[in-house]
Design an enzyme around this catalytic site. Structure first.
Site, mmCIF file in Angstrom:
data_model
loop_
_atom_site.group_PDB
_atom_site.id
_atom_site.type_symbol
_atom_site.label_atom_id
_atom_site.label_comp_id
_atom_site.label_asym_id
_atom_site.label_seq_id
_atom_site.Cartn_x
_atom_site.Cartn_y
_atom_site.Cartn_z
ATOM 1 N N CYS A 156 42.399 37.956 47.470
ATOM 2 C CA CYS A 156 42.249 37.441 46.098
ATOM 3 C C CYS A 156 41.373 38.404 45.296
ATOM 4 C CB CYS A 156 41.619 36.053 46.138
ATOM 5 S SG CYS A 156 41.122 35.461 44.515
ATOM 6 N N CYS A 169 38.043 36.875 44.103
ATOM 7 C CA CYS A 169 37.056 36.795 45.186
ATOM 8 C C CYS A 169 36.440 38.180 45.429
ATOM 9 C CB CYS A 169 37.698 36.264 46.474
ATOM 10 S SG CYS A 169 37.965 34.474 46.474
ATOM 11 N N ASP A 195 37.557 40.498 30.517
ATOM 12 C CA ASP A 195 38.943 40.690 30.928
ATOM 13 C C ASP A 195 39.316 42.161 30.776
ATOM 14 O OD1 ASP A 195 41.561 38.536 31.177
ATOM 15 O OD2 ASP A 195 42.001 40.648 30.764
ATOM 16 N N HIS A 251 36.762 29.821 46.194
ATOM 17 C CA HIS A 251 38.178 30.026 45.895
ATOM 18 C C HIS A 251 38.860 28.676 45.704
ATOM 19 C CE1 HIS A 251 41.989 32.174 45.699
ATOM 20 N NE2 HIS A 251 42.475 31.081 46.256
ATOM 21 N N GLY A 306 52.163 30.672 33.434
ATOM 22 C CA GLY A 306 51.949 32.118 33.440
ATOM 23 C C GLY A 306 50.690 32.558 34.152
ATOM 24 N N HIS A 332 43.284 32.249 41.341
ATOM 25 C CA HIS A 332 41.891 31.813 41.547
ATOM 26 C C HIS A 332 41.483 31.205 40.210
ATOM 27 C CE1 HIS A 332 37.609 32.707 43.244
ATOM 28 N NE2 HIS A 332 37.439 32.051 42.098
ATOM 29 N N HIS A 361 40.324 30.127 36.815
ATOM 30 C CA HIS A 361 39.500 30.855 35.852
ATOM 31 C C HIS A 361 39.733 30.304 34.450
ATOM 32 C CE1 HIS A 361 43.336 33.015 36.304
ATOM 33 N NE2 HIS A 361 43.233 33.315 35.033
ATOM 34 N N HIS A 386 39.570 31.394 30.498
ATOM 35 C CA HIS A 386 39.496 32.477 29.520
ATOM 36 C C HIS A 386 38.669 31.968 28.333
ATOM 37 C CE1 HIS A 386 43.150 34.809 31.007
ATOM 38 N NE2 HIS A 386 43.386 33.624 31.554
#
Ligand code: AMP
Ligand code: ZN
Length: 113
Positions: free
Chosen positions: A4, A7, A30, A46, A92, A97, A99, A101
């Protein structure tokens, strides 16, 4: 998770531009920003996506949102910002993992909801 990339970023095995870190979450810029401010907030355990959140790990989600509030203030997003979390292929999600944005620094015109 050995394969990952998030990770690996949390462990320092892949470089990242750190924005914030605490016991529960790691946040970094990003690599392909979609707004002047585009930060990813990831739990330090995770969790694949929101489908895997339960009472054993939901503290990480609460802490992620606490971090989001702090980061948005630190980044000067006083005029507002958007938080996006993609779960699964239809949404999408490319990195499996969990997250969040944080997108900001621009007036957003496209709106799905
Ligand atoms: P999602 O499509 O919601 O799974 O978002 C994954 C995000 O991770 C995308 O916006 C990518 O640009 C970003 N990303 C992938 N690899 C890296 C990396 N090594 N460092 C920073 N961001 C990354
Ligand atoms: Zn992971």
């Amino acid at each position: 998770m050995a394969d990952c990339i998030f990770c690996m970023i949390i462990n320092g095995d892949i470089p990242s531009t750190k924005v914030y870190e605490d016991e529960y979450v790691y946040a970094f810029r990003d690599i392909n920003p979609q707004a002047p401010v585009h930060v990813l907030v990831v739990p330090k355990v995770h969790i694949a996506c929101t489908a895997d959140i339960d009472e054993s790990n939901s503290v990480y989600v609460a802490k992620a949102y606490e971090a989001i509030a702090k980061i948005a203030k630190a980044e000067g997003l006083d005029a507002g910002y958007r938080v996006i979390c993609n779960c699964g292929d239809d949404a999408g999600q490319t990195v499996k993992h969990l997250h969040f944005h944080i997108l900001g620094g621009v007036k957003m015109t496209e709106k799905m909801v």
